[in-house]
Design an enzyme around this catalytic site. Sequence first.
Site, short mmCIF file in Angstrom:
data_model
loop_
_atom_site.label_atom_id
_atom_site.label_comp_id
_atom_site.label_asym_id
_atom_site.label_seq_id
_atom_site.Cartn_x
_atom_site.Cartn_y
_atom_site.Cartn_z
N ASP A 268 -17.00 -11.08 -23.55
CA ASP A 268 -17.63 -11.23 -22.24
C ASP A 268 -19.10 -11.62 -22.33
O ASP A 268 -19.54 -12.60 -21.71
CB ASP A 268 -17.49 -9.93 -21.44
CG ASP A 268 -16.05 -9.51 -21.26
OD1 ASP A 268 -15.16 -10.38 -21.35
OD2 ASP A 268 -15.81 -8.31 -21.06
N GLY B 47 0.83 -1.20 0.00
CA GLY B 47 0.00 0.00 0.00
C GLY B 47 0.86 1.25 0.00
O GLY B 47 2.05 1.19 0.34
N CYS C 108 5.00 -6.36 1.83
CA CYS C 108 5.36 -4.94 1.94
C CYS C 108 4.58 -4.26 3.08
O CYS C 108 4.85 -4.51 4.24
CB CYS C 108 5.15 -4.24 0.60
SG CYS C 108 6.06 -2.67 0.46
N TYR C 109 3.56 -3.44 2.77
CA TYR C 109 2.81 -2.77 3.84
C TYR C 109 2.24 -3.80 4.81
O TYR C 109 2.24 -3.59 6.03
CB TYR C 109 1.68 -1.94 3.24
CG TYR C 109 0.86 -1.19 4.28
CD1 TYR C 109 1.22 0.10 4.67
CD2 TYR C 109 -0.26 -1.76 4.87
CE1 TYR C 109 0.49 0.77 5.64
CE2 TYR C 109 -0.99 -1.10 5.83
CZ TYR C 109 -0.61 0.18 6.22
OH TYR C 109 -1.33 0.85 7.17
N GLU D 40 4.95 -10.82 -6.52
CA GLU D 40 4.00 -10.87 -7.62
C GLU D 40 4.52 -10.20 -8.89
O GLU D 40 3.96 -10.40 -9.98
CB GLU D 40 2.67 -10.22 -7.20
CG GLU D 40 2.69 -8.71 -7.01
CD GLU D 40 3.14 -8.26 -5.63
OE1 GLU D 40 2.84 -7.11 -5.26
OE2 GLU D 40 3.82 -9.05 -4.93
N HIS E 73 8.21 -7.57 -3.40
CA HIS E 73 6.97 -7.93 -4.09
C HIS E 73 7.17 -9.18 -4.94
O HIS E 73 7.71 -9.11 -6.05
CB HIS E 73 6.50 -6.77 -4.97
CG HIS E 73 5.99 -5.60 -4.21
ND1 HIS E 73 4.66 -5.44 -3.88
CD2 HIS E 73 6.64 -4.54 -3.67
CE1 HIS E 73 4.51 -4.33 -3.18
NE2 HIS E 73 5.70 -3.76 -3.04
N LYS F 203 -10.10 -11.10 -17.90
CA LYS F 203 -10.39 -11.25 -19.32
C LYS F 203 -9.79 -12.52 -19.92
O LYS F 203 -10.44 -13.24 -20.67
CB LYS F 203 -9.90 -10.02 -20.09
CG LYS F 203 -10.07 -10.10 -21.60
CD LYS F 203 -11.54 -10.02 -22.01
CE LYS F 203 -12.02 -8.58 -21.98
NZ LYS F 203 -13.37 -8.44 -22.57
#
Length: 509
Positions: free
Chosen positions: A225, A53, A80-81, A169, A167, A365
């Site tokens: 979609d 964050g 992290c945060y 990710e 991080h 998506k």
Amino acid sequence: MNSNKVLIIDFGSQYTQLIARRVREQHVYCEIQPFHAEINFSDNLKGIILSGGPCSVNDEDAPNIELDSIISKVPVLAICYGAQLIAKTYNGEVASSDHREYGRAIFKRENEQGLFDSLDQDSQVWMSHGDTILKLPEGYQLSGSTDSIPIAAFQHNELPVFGLQFHPEVTHSVQGDRIIRNFLYEACDLAPDWTPASFIESTVAEIKAEIGNGKVICGLSGGVDSTVAASLIHRAIGENLYCIFVDNGLLRKNEFVDVLKQYESLGLNVRGVDASDKFLSELAGITDPEQKRKTIGRVFIEVFQEEANKIEGANFLAQGTIYPDVIESVSVKGPSATIKSHHNVGGLPEKMNLKVVEPLRYLFKDEVRNVGRDLGLGEKFIGRHPFPGPGLAIRILGDIDREKIAILQEVDAIFINGLREFDLYDEVWQAFAVLLPVASVGVMGDERTYEKVVSLRAVGSRDGMTADWSRLPFDFLADMSNRIINQVKGVNRVVYDISSKPPATIEWE
């Protein structure tokens, strides 16, 4: 959604959606939830990830969460945060700095337990933080460090609780996927069983149970979609699905006729409605992009409601809402600032007193595309680039009329057909043309011209949350420019958009 899941608690990180993508890539279902929302500790909740964050944990109004109940019930991965919050909450020491550490670092693991099993001794990670953990709370041990960060990772001595200052990710964290996989498979004891096939099976069963013998109305757009959503519902309830495909006059060239035929080939019960005159009449003179969207939304509701009223006994409305629509409509700190209106969120259900069915609500998506492939839909639908609900209205900057629409349709057709011809269509996530509200001086046939400018746009992305401009070959762009200027009367200049999202958006309006 009854799958076993991991919950991602969002503290406002720019990477929160990326965490979700990495978890989904491991075939584990997850959801994102703002830190201030109540957590439902259901039996299928198997783990929690605390995101990063932008705030400092030492700020007076820093986002907070009740950690005791979380840590005592499920495994936790704090990034992290989130890691700093654990450290501060349990009497560790977190120092704030005016300078952020941003970029690559070499992580040196201190043990091979927990998340760090099978990791290299040294591996590249990605840092993005201001606060630094200087002292661990009692009951926690060091798991790794970098040259500049003495505590880059830690874990609880007894509980499956892990903190990372970096991080995992982000792709720059080279072995970050292993860390996430270890958390999911080992700490949370989850299996990689969330697949398109399992999603289809469970979703079809849920639709059958919810709708029974009821009737569902579905507005089709020609896009991936709505097509996948309709196909899922059709598999569940068959002819009790009634589809409506509205031509708002703002579709691609020949789109209405071509797509209607394709829908009929899928066996869908679909009705085509040409309402182009009504839409263009209402849009006359409107230049503000948000007003365009709202006008199109309002007229669509009016047209759709008129057609839907012809279907007796309908009590459900299907929408092709996907997860980015949901995420961008929710704010970590409360009501969101509107970037732009989402055409899939709001409007029709209240007007028509119908219950909403959103079978794709928790899919990104690319996951929608994979589900479509498992449903047996052809690449004509699955491989289509995204197309905005307001159509060409937000690709014509300024006011709209039939002449401008016709020009843009021709330009767009040349560009899209050219991408297919040069085998570039599948190399980009989305491509389109934009008609600019400026004229340009040119020379054609030894005469001075003062005609319109178009911009070509092509981007790469996974799900539209972020995007980078596509590096299309110069020879291809030169060929497209030549074809457009020669074949489309009224255009004498072609430019190429090299903006990324962020800071720009994919669409121009």
